[in-house]
Scaffold this motif. Sequence first.
Motif, PDB file in Angstrom:
ATOM      1  N   UNK A 137       0.825  -1.221   0.000  1.00 31.08           N
ATOM      2  CA  UNK A 137       0.000   0.000   0.000  1.00 31.08           C
ATOM      3  C   UNK A 137       0.850   1.258   0.000  1.00 31.08           C
ATOM      4  N   UNK A 138       2.138   1.122   0.349  1.00 31.90           N
ATOM      5  CA  UNK A 138       3.020   2.295   0.296  1.00 31.90           C
ATOM      6  C   UNK A 138       4.465   1.831   0.097  1.00 31.90           C
ATOM      7  N   UNK A 139       5.372   2.789   0.041  1.00 37.03           N
ATOM      8  CA  UNK A 139       6.768   2.472  -0.253  1.00 37.03           C
ATOM      9  C   UNK A 139       7.380   1.600   0.838  1.00 37.03           C
ATOM     10  N   UNK A 140       7.005   1.888   2.086  1.00 33.45           N
ATOM     11  CA  UNK A 140       7.538   1.084   3.190  1.00 33.45           C
ATOM     12  C   UNK A 140       7.157  -0.386   3.033  1.00 33.45           C
ATOM     13  N   UNK A 141       5.890  -0.599   2.751  1.00 30.10           N
ATOM     14  CA  UNK A 141       5.448  -1.989   2.608  1.00 30.10           C
ATOM     15  C   UNK A 141       6.056  -2.636   1.361  1.00 30.10           C
ATOM     16  N   UNK A 142       6.254  -1.838   0.319  1.00 26.16           N
ATOM     17  CA  UNK A 142       6.906  -2.362  -0.890  1.00 26.16           C
ATOM     18  C   UNK A 142       8.295  -2.887  -0.542  1.00 26.16           C
ATOM     19  N   UNK A 143       9.040  -2.112   0.247  1.00 24.96           N
ATOM     20  CA  UNK A 143      10.377  -2.563   0.691  1.00 24.96           C
ATOM     21  C   UNK A 143      10.238  -3.839   1.531  1.00 24.96           C
ATOM     22  N   UNK A 144       9.346  -3.792   2.484  1.00 21.35           N
ATOM     23  CA  UNK A 144       9.197  -4.915   3.417  1.00 21.35           C
ATOM     24  C   UNK A 144       8.804  -6.210   2.698  1.00 21.35           C
ATOM     25  N   UNK A 175       7.569  10.358  -3.169  1.00 23.42           N
ATOM     26  CA  UNK A 175       8.545  10.366  -2.079  1.00 23.42           C
ATOM     27  C   UNK A 175       7.823  10.172  -0.747  1.00 23.42           C
ATOM     28  N   UNK A 176       8.333   9.272   0.038  1.00 26.40           N
ATOM     29  CA  UNK A 176       7.737   8.980   1.339  1.00 26.40           C
ATOM     30  C   UNK A 176       8.857   8.744   2.335  1.00 26.40           C
ATOM     31  N   UNK A 177       8.578   8.981   3.611  1.00 29.93           N
ATOM     32  CA  UNK A 177       9.564   8.571   4.613  1.00 29.93           C
ATOM     33  C   UNK A 177       9.578   7.049   4.713  1.00 29.93           C
ATOM     34  N   UNK A 178      10.759   6.471   4.584  1.00 35.90           N
ATOM     35  CA  UNK A 178      10.877   5.011   4.579  1.00 35.90           C
ATOM     36  C   UNK A 178      11.946   4.587   5.576  1.00 35.90           C
ATOM     37  N   UNK A 179      11.599   3.599   6.350  1.00 35.71           N
ATOM     38  CA  UNK A 179      12.538   3.022   7.298  1.00 35.71           C
ATOM     39  C   UNK A 179      13.336   1.919   6.596  1.00 35.71           C
ATOM     40  N   UNK A 180      14.616   2.198   6.389  1.00 33.02           N
ATOM     41  CA  UNK A 180      15.457   1.205   5.708  1.00 33.02           C
ATOM     42  C   UNK A 180      16.151   0.348   6.763  1.00 33.02           C
ATOM     43  N   UNK A 181      15.833  -0.942   6.801  1.00 28.57           N
ATOM     44  CA  UNK A 181      16.401  -1.781   7.864  1.00 28.57           C
ATOM     45  C   UNK A 181      17.914  -1.929   7.728  1.00 28.57           C
ATOM     46  N   UNK A 182      18.540  -2.227   8.855  1.00 25.51           N
ATOM     47  CA  UNK A 182      19.977  -2.517   8.827  1.00 25.51           C
ATOM     48  C   UNK A 182      20.225  -3.823   8.082  1.00 25.51           C
ATOM     49  N   UNK A 183      21.327  -3.830   7.330  1.00 26.12           N
ATOM     50  CA  UNK A 183      21.710  -5.037   6.593  1.00 26.12           C
ATOM     51  C   UNK A 183      21.835  -6.236   7.543  1.00 26.12           C
ATOM     52  N   UNK A 184      22.398  -5.969   8.705  1.00 26.68           N
ATOM     53  CA  UNK A 184      22.645  -7.051   9.660  1.00 26.68           C
ATOM     54  C   UNK A 184      21.328  -7.741  10.045  1.00 26.68           C
ATOM     55  N   UNK A 185      20.309  -6.926  10.303  1.00 23.84           N
ATOM     56  CA  UNK A 185      19.010  -7.503  10.681  1.00 23.84           C
ATOM     57  C   UNK A 185      18.438  -8.362   9.561  1.00 23.84           C
ATOM     58  N   UNK A 235       1.444 -15.843   7.084  1.00 21.41           N
ATOM     59  CA  UNK A 235       1.090 -15.300   8.407  1.00 21.41           C
ATOM     60  C   UNK A 235       2.254 -15.406   9.388  1.00 21.41           C
ATOM     61  N   UNK A 236       2.913 -16.554   9.368  1.00 23.39           N
ATOM     62  CA  UNK A 236       4.102 -16.734  10.229  1.00 23.39           C
ATOM     63  C   UNK A 236       5.145 -15.666   9.936  1.00 23.39           C
ATOM     64  N   UNK A 237       5.374 -15.449   8.628  1.00 22.29           N
ATOM     65  CA  UNK A 237       6.418 -14.505   8.217  1.00 22.29           C
ATOM     66  C   UNK A 237       6.023 -13.072   8.596  1.00 22.29           C
ATOM     67  N   UNK A 238       4.740 -12.740   8.417  1.00 30.15           N
ATOM     68  CA  UNK A 238       4.297 -11.391   8.822  1.00 30.15           C
ATOM     69  C   UNK A 238       4.539 -11.186  10.316  1.00 30.15           C
ATOM     70  N   UNK A 243       8.091  -8.858  14.559  1.00 24.51           N
ATOM     71  CA  UNK A 243       8.906  -9.044  15.766  1.00 24.51           C
ATOM     72  C   UNK A 243      10.328  -8.541  15.518  1.00 24.51           C
ATOM     73  N   UNK A 244      10.858  -8.883  14.341  1.00 28.06           N
ATOM     74  CA  UNK A 244      12.258  -8.547  14.045  1.00 28.06           C
ATOM     75  C   UNK A 244      12.427  -7.060  13.735  1.00 28.06           C
ATOM     76  N   UNK A 245      11.513  -6.511  12.947  1.00 32.85           N
ATOM     77  CA  UNK A 245      11.719  -5.146  12.435  1.00 32.85           C
ATOM     78  C   UNK A 245      10.825  -4.100  13.121  1.00 32.85           C
ATOM     79  N   UNK A 246       9.935  -4.575  13.971  1.00 31.48           N
ATOM     80  CA  UNK A 246       9.195  -3.645  14.811  1.00 31.48           C
ATOM     81  C   UNK A 246       8.054  -2.898  14.148  1.00 31.48           C
ATOM     82  N   UNK A 247       7.580  -3.416  13.015  1.00 31.56           N
ATOM     83  CA  UNK A 247       6.387  -2.772  12.431  1.00 31.56           C
ATOM     84  C   UNK A 247       5.519  -3.822  11.740  1.00 31.56           C
TER      85      UNK A 247
END
Lengths: 390, 88, 299
Positions: A137-144, A175-185, A235-238, A243-247
């Motif tokens: 639905x948005x850029x953040x979810x597209x990344x996720x 353009x949207x604010x997007x949370x880019x996860x750390x590579x390590x995570x 569902x498991x993955x969501x 849990x891992x990425x906090x959103x």
Amino acid sequence: MAIELIEGSLAIAHGAALCRPGVISAYPITPQTHIVEDLAKMVADGQLKTEFVNTESEFGAASVVLGALAGGSRAYTATTSQGLALMLEVLYNCAGMRLPLVMCCANRSLSAPLSIWSDQQDAMLMRDSGFIMGFAEDAQEALDLHIMGYKIAEDERVQLPYMVNVDGFLITHTFEPVNIPDQKLVDEYLGSYKPFQVLDPANPITMGCFTEPAYHMDVRYQMHKANLESTKVIEEVAASFEKKFGRPSGGLIRNYKLDDADTVVVAMGSITGLVEEAVDTLRGKGQKVGLLKIKTLRPFPTDKVREALSGKKHVVVMDRAMSAGYGEILGSEIKAALYGTPNPPAIDSFIYGLGGRDIHEDEIIGMINRPNPGTHRSEWVGLRPDLLEE
Amino acid sequence: MSKMLKPGINVKPGSSKENKTGSWRNYYPKFDHAKCIACGTCETYCPEGIIFGDKEHKYDADLDYCKGCGICANICPVKCIEMLLEVR
Amino acid sequence: MEDLKQKLMKKHLLAPGHTACAGCGEALGMRLIVDAIGPNCIIANATGCSEIFTSKYPQSAWEVPWVHSLFENSSAIASGVEVALKARGKTGIKVVAMGGDGATADIGIGCISGMWERGHNILYVCLDNEAYMNTGIQRSSQTPFNASTTTSPSGSESMGNQTLKKDMIAIANAHRVKYVATVSLANPKDLERKVKKAVETVGPSYIHFQAPCPLGWGFDSDKAVEIAKLAINTGLFPVIEYEDGQLVKVQKIAKKVPVEDYLKTQSRFRHLLKSDAGKKVIAQIQTIADANIEKFGLV
């Protein structure tokens, strides 16, 4: 983690790059171009280590990534519209061969007439392919969804390709604010690619056998079943992603003010933001309206849809694509899901926003408050009477 | 997950050997070892790759697979292979 | 006998039990080619006879890792495999793409052009049986001039296929393919040498193999090799070799044979022998052969 104001395409490119595909292959096509340009730049600047293959066509690009998966690499491609249509033969083949490709489709109309603008008509080519189909639905979810896509596709219980659908321009070029996860995570979350089938002279298998009637139907059933049963993995993955990425992100469906709603809008993709506004407007006027977001079209989350819509009075389905000679697409799937349930709601369905046609909040409110609920089937919203007058 | 059909239905190498194509044959090659000069030409040219032999043992075909095409008999420089009607 | 068989049977990389027609020139050529390539390879194969007769589930004739995806993409699949090996740091494995004449010169030529232009380290092998045999002998762009096929049949108004063979060798050379050669059943030693050379080539290489087809060309199952010899000795199939676009070797014709001697061995050309108009066509085919002989210096 870093929150950056970036273009949707760059968010998508980050999503793909964070998954460390060994091979990326693509062919440029609007509105997907920025995604592959961004990835190419990451490679050129040494930020991304991958084999980046420019091909002579989308058909070639899809074939290269299929070959890369058979050769044991994680692989990625992105396309849209005509490019998706040109890839189609390969993509059906990829699903049948059970190779866990992740691809992004910047959803766009199909020609003719030629239009580079957004709708979800192209995605509908893939409904029967065997791909798992997520809608952002948005850029953040597209990344996720890229990260979740690999996690789902590469699960031993699934072994099917995953398609991240994002509305062209509406997501790719805003353009949207997007949370880019750390590579390590992401590395911890995904792990390195462990193929279940790989071409290797030390253990020479034959891939891509043909089947006679004694086997074909069973192999197709097995693929269909794996797709159907991937609802559990999705569902498991969501859950593990949250849990891992906090959103919260992805999953099968998401609800907005649905619990006490009498009327529920069902929609998919970037339109859900505008529908939320319409819901809030109507709630402000005392109308109990909610929203059901379809996040995964395949496997179709039948049980979840039934559960969410059970006891509702009125359902309004919004389709950004159509089946010529029939009409609604998502609408008919929602109807089929509710068929035979006790006291089903009145269902209306609307076709909107084809080829980039704008849609406004008042039009959505108009769909919800049409007189005689349950009598509107595949009604086109936003047509120009001045052009269609007879 | 099914034990029979693995996702991707990939199969083991060389498993076609289970398929005994010798049953297709109408004619079979009879090798005259007295005339054979063990040149190996028949072995090279067998489309099935099922002719075997060496200088010492001379050549023969694996009749489990021989389809009876007759290329070996046609190509043999000393004509020591004769195609005979298969009687089953 | 069983013990001897076990002891003496050579281990080929294309196993028996495959379902090619008896006397299939393509099966024979493919076995010779794969044996020459050796076990340390990965093959991507196009849809067609070669795929169908080797990979009927649950069996496979392949002793080497092998993948089939579609009709027109074996070169792009091979490209993907080659870059995947690079990405995984695997070295020394030769990636090979294979397809019939239709898969190569017609439907798959776009992907092949892409593969060559990108310069992948891949050997492409065209198994040219000069028509779409797997679907029932329809003409391709490799079908010879005036051969009769099911989609270019001879009749009262036609002598058969009206086009000349598309020149894949020139197309390969135009892409700067590093090693380009034609090979024939008539000379298995030469075939082996060239395939090995192609395997050793770092970068794109192309092998074009003429695959006599008993069913499609209309000859008895024991005749594939002698027909391949006639194709060379008439000048209709020049056996040639290019390195970096330069012609480095040709197989000389020992004793030149008129094209009619080749044409009369196959039912796809038999209509040409029956009329004066056919005789004229044979004369035209002779000029094609003569032009090859002159161009490549075959005699």
